[in-house]
Design a protein around this motif. Structure first.
Motif, short mmCIF file in Angstrom:
data_model
loop_
_atom_site.label_atom_id
_atom_site.label_comp_id
_atom_site.label_asym_id
_atom_site.label_seq_id
_atom_site.Cartn_x
_atom_site.Cartn_y
_atom_site.Cartn_z
N ASN A 37 -26.04 48.82 85.50
CA ASN A 37 -27.44 48.90 85.91
C ASN A 37 -27.94 47.46 85.99
O ASN A 37 -28.13 46.79 84.97
N ALA A 38 -28.12 46.96 87.21
CA ALA A 38 -28.45 45.54 87.41
C ALA A 38 -29.76 45.15 86.75
O ALA A 38 -29.87 44.05 86.21
N ILE A 39 -30.74 46.03 86.77
CA ILE A 39 -32.04 45.70 86.16
C ILE A 39 -31.87 45.50 84.66
O ILE A 39 -32.34 44.51 84.10
N ASN A 40 -31.17 46.42 84.01
CA ASN A 40 -30.96 46.29 82.57
C ASN A 40 -30.16 45.04 82.21
O ASN A 40 -30.49 44.33 81.25
N GLN A 41 -29.13 44.77 82.98
CA GLN A 41 -28.28 43.61 82.68
C GLN A 41 -29.03 42.30 82.92
O GLN A 41 -28.94 41.38 82.11
N LEU A 42 -29.76 42.23 84.02
CA LEU A 42 -30.53 41.01 84.29
C LEU A 42 -31.63 40.81 83.26
O LEU A 42 -31.86 39.68 82.80
N ALA A 43 -32.30 41.89 82.88
CA ALA A 43 -33.35 41.78 81.86
C ALA A 43 -32.74 41.30 80.54
O ALA A 43 -33.31 40.42 79.87
N GLY A 44 -31.60 41.85 80.16
CA GLY A 44 -30.93 41.42 78.94
C GLY A 44 -30.60 39.94 78.98
O GLY A 44 -30.80 39.21 78.00
N TYR A 45 -30.08 39.49 80.11
CA TYR A 45 -29.76 38.07 80.27
C TYR A 45 -31.02 37.21 80.17
O TYR A 45 -31.04 36.19 79.46
N LEU A 46 -32.07 37.60 80.89
CA LEU A 46 -33.29 36.80 80.90
C LEU A 46 -33.97 36.74 79.54
O LEU A 46 -34.54 35.72 79.17
N ILE A 47 -33.91 37.82 78.79
CA ILE A 47 -34.53 37.85 77.47
C ILE A 47 -33.71 37.06 76.46
O ILE A 47 -34.26 36.28 75.67
N SER A 48 -32.40 37.22 76.49
CA SER A 48 -31.55 36.64 75.45
C SER A 48 -30.90 35.31 75.81
O SER A 48 -30.46 34.58 74.93
N ASN A 49 -30.79 35.03 77.10
CA ASN A 49 -30.05 33.88 77.62
C ASN A 49 -28.56 33.98 77.29
O ASN A 49 -27.86 32.99 77.24
N ASP A 50 -28.08 35.20 77.07
CA ASP A 50 -26.67 35.44 76.78
C ASP A 50 -25.96 35.79 78.08
O ASP A 50 -26.18 36.87 78.65
N PRO A 51 -25.09 34.91 78.58
CA PRO A 51 -24.42 35.16 79.86
C PRO A 51 -23.48 36.36 79.83
O PRO A 51 -23.06 36.83 80.88
N ALA A 52 -23.17 36.88 78.65
CA ALA A 52 -22.29 38.05 78.56
C ALA A 52 -22.90 39.28 79.22
O ALA A 52 -22.19 40.23 79.54
N TYR A 53 -24.21 39.28 79.44
CA TYR A 53 -24.86 40.39 80.13
C TYR A 53 -24.47 40.45 81.61
O TYR A 53 -24.66 41.47 82.26
N ILE A 54 -23.97 39.34 82.14
CA ILE A 54 -23.65 39.25 83.56
C ILE A 54 -22.14 39.24 83.74
O ILE A 54 -21.43 38.42 83.15
N SER A 55 -21.66 40.15 84.55
CA SER A 55 -20.23 40.24 84.84
C SER A 55 -19.75 38.97 85.54
O SER A 55 -20.50 38.32 86.27
N SER A 56 -18.48 38.65 85.33
CA SER A 56 -17.90 37.51 86.05
C SER A 56 -17.40 37.93 87.43
O SER A 56 -16.93 37.09 88.20
N HIS A 57 -17.52 39.23 87.75
CA HIS A 57 -17.11 39.75 89.06
C HIS A 57 -17.83 38.97 90.16
O HIS A 57 -19.03 38.75 90.10
N LYS A 58 -17.08 38.56 91.16
CA LYS A 58 -17.62 37.78 92.29
C LYS A 58 -18.31 36.51 91.83
O LYS A 58 -19.25 36.02 92.47
N ASN A 59 -17.90 35.99 90.69
CA ASN A 59 -18.43 34.74 90.15
C ASN A 59 -19.93 34.84 89.80
O ASN A 59 -20.64 33.84 89.75
N ALA A 60 -20.40 36.07 89.56
CA ALA A 60 -21.84 36.30 89.32
C ALA A 60 -22.36 35.53 88.11
O ALA A 60 -23.48 35.01 88.14
N ARG A 61 -21.56 35.44 87.06
CA ARG A 61 -22.02 34.75 85.85
C ARG A 61 -22.27 33.26 86.14
O ARG A 61 -23.29 32.71 85.74
N SER A 62 -21.38 32.64 86.85
CA SER A 62 -21.57 31.23 87.21
C SER A 62 -22.74 31.04 88.17
O SER A 62 -23.49 30.08 88.06
N ILE A 63 -22.86 31.98 89.09
CA ILE A 63 -23.94 31.89 90.08
C ILE A 63 -25.30 31.99 89.41
O ILE A 63 -26.20 31.19 89.67
N ILE A 64 -25.47 32.96 88.51
CA ILE A 64 -26.77 33.13 87.85
C ILE A 64 -27.09 31.93 86.97
O ILE A 64 -28.23 31.53 86.84
N GLN A 65 -26.07 31.31 86.39
CA GLN A 65 -26.29 30.15 85.53
C GLN A 65 -26.54 28.87 86.31
O GLN A 65 -26.91 27.86 85.72
#
Length: 85
Positions: A37-65
């Motif tokens: 669920n992209a909304i839940n995962q993005l919200a978790g990342y934005l609240i916690s700053n924990d990149p583990a909420y974002i999958s590394s699929h398609k380099n998404a974790r690096s892209i969001i960071q």
């Protein structure tokens, strides 16, 4: 032959905001492809700053960071308050 000779101008703020929108869309697509669920995962990342909420699929974790978290939040708030323009 019609040549366009007018100079187009873009502000750095417009370019930055478009980049943020693209980062969010790419991250959303990668998360959804993985069944998250992209909304839940993005919200978790934005609240916690924990990149583990974002999958590394398609380099998404690096892209969001590649964008500062506060800039992501500012753009989301701006989008919401300005009526989803």
């Amino acid at each position: 032959m019609n040549k366009n000779t007018e100079t187009m101008s873009f502000s750095s703020d417009e370019i930055r905001r478009e980049n943020i929108r693209q980062v969010l869309k790419l991250t959303q697509e990668a998360l959804e492809e993985r069944g998250y669920n992209a909304i839940n995962q993005l919200a978790g990342y934005l609240i916690s700053n924990d990149p583990a909420y974002i999958s590394s699929h398609k380099n998404a974790r690096s892209i969001i960071q590649s964008v500062e978290r506060h800039e992501l939040i500012e753009e989301l708030v701006r989008f919401y308050l300005e009526g989803n323009k």
